[in-house]
Motif scaffolding. Sequence first.
Motif, PDB file in Angstrom:
ATOM      1  N   TYR A   1      31.561  33.724  60.870  1.00  0.00           N
ATOM      2  CA  TYR A   1      31.777  33.608  62.304  1.00  0.00           C
ATOM      3  C   TYR A   1      33.245  33.407  62.631  1.00  0.00           C
ATOM      4  CZ  TYR A   1      26.722  33.135  62.621  1.00  0.00           C
ATOM      5  OH  TYR A   1      25.378  33.362  62.537  1.00  0.00           O
ATOM      6  N   THR A   2      33.607  33.687  63.879  1.00  0.00           N
ATOM      7  CA  THR A   2      35.000  33.576  64.310  1.00  0.00           C
ATOM      8  C   THR A   2      35.525  32.148  64.251  1.00  0.00           C
ATOM      9  OG1 THR A   2      34.233  33.479  66.605  1.00  0.00           O
ATOM     10  CG2 THR A   2      34.967  35.625  65.780  1.00  0.00           C
ATOM     11  N   ASP A   3      34.632  31.149  64.226  1.00  0.00           N
ATOM     12  CA  ASP A   3      35.086  29.754  64.127  1.00  0.00           C
ATOM     13  C   ASP A   3      35.258  29.297  62.683  1.00  0.00           C
ATOM     14  OD1 ASP A   3      32.458  29.497  63.307  1.00  0.00           O
ATOM     15  OD2 ASP A   3      31.897  27.999  64.805  1.00  0.00           O
ATOM     16  N   GLY A   4      35.056  30.217  61.709  1.00  0.00           N
ATOM     17  CA  GLY A   4      35.233  29.892  60.298  1.00  0.00           C
ATOM     18  C   GLY A   4      33.954  29.515  59.580  1.00  0.00           C
ATOM     19  N   ARG A   5      32.873  29.345  60.317  1.00  0.00           N
ATOM     20  CA  ARG A   5      31.593  29.013  59.700  1.00  0.00           C
ATOM     21  C   ARG A   5      31.089  30.178  58.874  1.00  0.00           C
ATOM     22  NH1 ARG A   5      26.836  28.784  62.794  1.00  0.00           N
ATOM     23  NH2 ARG A   5      28.114  29.742  64.395  1.00  0.00           N
ATOM     24  N   VAL A   6      30.394  29.869  57.783  1.00  0.00           N
ATOM     25  CA  VAL A   6      29.755  30.882  56.936  1.00  0.00           C
ATOM     26  C   VAL A   6      28.280  30.543  56.843  1.00  0.00           C
ATOM     27  CG1 VAL A   6      29.642  31.892  54.628  1.00  0.00           C
ATOM     28  CG2 VAL A   6      31.855  31.257  55.596  1.00  0.00           C
ATOM     29  N   GLU A   7      27.441  31.508  57.148  1.00  0.00           N
ATOM     30  CA  GLU A   7      25.994  31.326  57.053  1.00  0.00           C
ATOM     31  C   GLU A   7      25.487  32.169  55.893  1.00  0.00           C
ATOM     32  OE1 GLU A   7      21.984  31.887  59.779  1.00  0.00           O
ATOM     33  OE2 GLU A   7      23.863  32.756  60.458  1.00  0.00           O
ATOM     34  N   ARG A   8      24.983  31.515  54.876  1.00  0.00           N
ATOM     35  CA  ARG A   8      24.452  32.218  53.714  1.00  0.00           C
ATOM     36  C   ARG A   8      23.005  32.581  53.982  1.00  0.00           C
ATOM     37  NH1 ARG A   8      28.576  31.490  50.383  1.00  0.00           N
ATOM     38  NH2 ARG A   8      29.666  29.513  50.370  1.00  0.00           N
ATOM     39  N   LEU A   9      22.682  33.847  53.837  1.00  0.00           N
ATOM     40  CA  LEU A   9      21.338  34.333  54.127  1.00  0.00           C
ATOM     41  C   LEU A   9      20.499  34.473  52.871  1.00  0.00           C
ATOM     42  CD1 LEU A   9      22.445  37.093  56.639  1.00  0.00           C
ATOM     43  CD2 LEU A   9      21.692  34.762  57.164  1.00  0.00           C
ATOM     44  N   ALA A  10      21.136  34.653  51.729  1.00  0.00           N
ATOM     45  CA  ALA A  10      20.422  34.820  50.460  1.00  0.00           C
ATOM     46  C   ALA A  10      21.258  34.194  49.350  1.00  0.00           C
ATOM     47  CB  ALA A  10      20.188  36.296  50.171  1.00  0.00           C
ATOM     48  N   GLY A  11      20.609  33.875  48.268  1.00  0.00           N
ATOM     49  CA  GLY A  11      21.334  33.331  47.124  1.00  0.00           C
ATOM     50  C   GLY A  11      21.762  31.894  47.309  1.00  0.00           C
ATOM     51  N   THR A  12      20.946  31.105  47.965  1.00  0.00           N
ATOM     52  CA  THR A  12      21.324  29.717  48.214  1.00  0.00           C
ATOM     53  C   THR A  12      20.698  28.736  47.229  1.00  0.00           C
ATOM     54  OG1 THR A  12      19.542  29.505  49.820  1.00  0.00           O
ATOM     55  CG2 THR A  12      21.702  30.113  50.689  1.00  0.00           C
ATOM     56  N   ASP A  13      20.077  29.243  46.168  1.00  0.00           N
ATOM     57  CA  ASP A  13      19.507  28.349  45.164  1.00  0.00           C
ATOM     58  C   ASP A  13      20.627  27.573  44.473  1.00  0.00           C
ATOM     59  OD1 ASP A  13      17.052  29.391  45.753  1.00  0.00           O
ATOM     60  OD2 ASP A  13      17.011  30.754  44.050  1.00  0.00           O
ATOM     61  N   VAL A  14      20.387  26.296  44.252  1.00  0.00           N
ATOM     62  CA  VAL A  14      21.378  25.447  43.608  1.00  0.00           C
ATOM     63  C   VAL A  14      20.956  25.208  42.163  1.00  0.00           C
ATOM     64  CG1 VAL A  14      22.492  23.195  43.636  1.00  0.00           C
ATOM     65  CG2 VAL A  14      21.959  24.345  45.782  1.00  0.00           C
ATOM     66  N   VAL A  15      21.853  25.479  41.249  1.00  0.00           N
ATOM     67  CA  VAL A  15      21.616  25.255  39.823  1.00  0.00           C
ATOM     68  C   VAL A  15      22.400  24.004  39.440  1.00  0.00           C
ATOM     69  CG1 VAL A  15      21.911  26.219  37.514  1.00  0.00           C
ATOM     70  CG2 VAL A  15      21.370  27.724  39.437  1.00  0.00           C
ATOM     71  N   PRO A  16      21.784  23.043  38.768  1.00  0.00           N
ATOM     72  CA  PRO A  16      22.497  21.812  38.428  1.00  0.00           C
ATOM     73  C   PRO A  16      23.603  22.060  37.406  1.00  0.00           C
ATOM     74  CG  PRO A  16      20.338  21.847  37.390  1.00  0.00           C
ATOM     75  CD  PRO A  16      20.400  23.037  38.288  1.00  0.00           C
ATOM     76  N   PRO A  17      24.626  21.197  37.391  1.00  0.00           N
ATOM     77  CA  PRO A  17      25.673  21.304  36.376  1.00  0.00           C
ATOM     78  C   PRO A  17      25.056  21.202  34.982  1.00  0.00           C
ATOM     79  CG  PRO A  17      26.174  19.568  37.961  1.00  0.00           C
ATOM     80  CD  PRO A  17      24.806  20.058  38.268  1.00  0.00           C
ATOM     81  N   SER A  18      25.686  21.870  34.021  1.00  0.00           N
ATOM     82  CA  SER A  18      25.116  21.894  32.674  1.00  0.00           C
ATOM     83  C   SER A  18      26.184  22.220  31.640  1.00  0.00           C
ATOM     84  CB  SER A  18      24.004  22.944  32.612  1.00  0.00           C
ATOM     85  OG  SER A  18      24.545  24.222  32.884  1.00  0.00           O
ATOM     86  N   ILE A  19      25.741  22.323  30.392  1.00  0.00           N
ATOM     87  CA  ILE A  19      26.592  22.762  29.280  1.00  0.00           C
ATOM     88  C   ILE A  19      25.969  24.014  28.700  1.00  0.00           C
ATOM     89  CG2 ILE A  19      27.487  22.204  26.999  1.00  0.00           C
ATOM     90  CD1 ILE A  19      27.402  19.265  27.784  1.00  0.00           C
ATOM     91  N   ASN A  20      26.766  25.072  28.579  1.00  0.00           N
ATOM     92  CA  ASN A  20      26.298  26.310  27.980  1.00  0.00           C
ATOM     93  C   ASN A  20      26.381  26.153  26.470  1.00  0.00           C
ATOM     94  OD1 ASN A  20      26.404  28.978  26.759  1.00  0.00           O
ATOM     95  ND2 ASN A  20      26.492  29.753  28.856  1.00  0.00           N
ATOM     96  N   SER A  21      25.243  26.169  25.791  1.00  0.00           N
ATOM     97  CA  SER A  21      25.217  25.926  24.343  1.00  0.00           C
ATOM     98  C   SER A  21      25.884  27.048  23.551  1.00  0.00           C
ATOM     99  CB  SER A  21      23.781  25.718  23.866  1.00  0.00           C
ATOM    100  OG  SER A  21      23.009  26.863  24.148  1.00  0.00           O
ATOM    101  N   GLU A  22      25.943  28.254  24.100  1.00  0.00           N
ATOM    102  CA  GLU A  22      26.576  29.378  23.384  1.00  0.00           C
ATOM    103  C   GLU A  22      28.093  29.335  23.462  1.00  0.00           C
ATOM    104  OE1 GLU A  22      25.025  33.213  24.395  1.00  0.00           O
ATOM    105  OE2 GLU A  22      22.964  32.468  24.429  1.00  0.00           O
ATOM    106  N   THR A  23      28.628  28.956  24.620  1.00  0.00           N
ATOM    107  CA  THR A  23      30.082  28.993  24.805  1.00  0.00           C
ATOM    108  C   THR A  23      30.734  27.612  24.762  1.00  0.00           C
ATOM    109  OG1 THR A  23      29.912  28.809  27.213  1.00  0.00           O
ATOM    110  CG2 THR A  23      29.874  31.045  26.263  1.00  0.00           C
ATOM    111  N   GLY A  24      29.948  26.556  24.952  1.00  0.00           N
ATOM    112  CA  GLY A  24      30.501  25.211  24.992  1.00  0.00           C
ATOM    113  C   GLY A  24      31.119  24.855  26.335  1.00  0.00           C
ATOM    114  N   VAL A  25      31.017  25.725  27.314  1.00  0.00           N
ATOM    115  CA  VAL A  25      31.581  25.458  28.635  1.00  0.00           C
ATOM    116  C   VAL A  25      30.642  24.531  29.395  1.00  0.00           C
ATOM    117  CG1 VAL A  25      32.235  26.486  30.850  1.00  0.00           C
ATOM    118  CG2 VAL A  25      32.804  27.657  28.716  1.00  0.00           C
ATOM    119  N   SER A  26      31.212  23.444  29.935  1.00  0.00           N
ATOM    120  CA  SER A  26      30.422  22.534  30.751  1.00  0.00           C
ATOM    121  C   SER A  26      30.846  22.675  32.204  1.00  0.00           C
ATOM    122  CB  SER A  26      30.598  21.088  30.286  1.00  0.00           C
ATOM    123  OG  SER A  26      31.934  20.681  30.433  1.00  0.00           O
ATOM    124  N   THR A  27      29.950  22.337  33.107  1.00  0.00           N
ATOM    125  CA  THR A  27      30.251  22.408  34.531  1.00  0.00           C
ATOM    126  C   THR A  27      30.034  21.047  35.161  1.00  0.00           C
ATOM    127  OG1 THR A  27      27.991  23.084  35.084  1.00  0.00           O
ATOM    128  CG2 THR A  27      29.589  24.837  34.696  1.00  0.00           C
TER     129      THR A  27
END
Length: 69
Positions: free
Chosen positions: A19-45
């Motif tokens: 929107y012109t006021d800077g707001r963003v409305e997400r229509l799809a893809g709003t699922d939230v995935v919890p922070p984790s550690i990727n066992s293959e790469t060792g990257v944590s979030t």
Amino acid sequence: MDSTTAEVLYFFPPFLRVYTDGRVERLAGTDVVPPSINSETGVSTKDVVTAPETGVSARLFKPISVNPE
């Protein structure tokens, strides 16, 4: 600008509206995935709140080690 009168600046169906006021409305893809550690790469979030008054947050990605090569 009053958000009730804000006009759509960009529309990317079916994903989001900006929107012109800077707001963003997400229509799809709003699922939230919890922070984790990727066992293959060792990257944590980790999720960090960057603006408590609005609830805006950012996800940080941290590798297990950094090789300066």
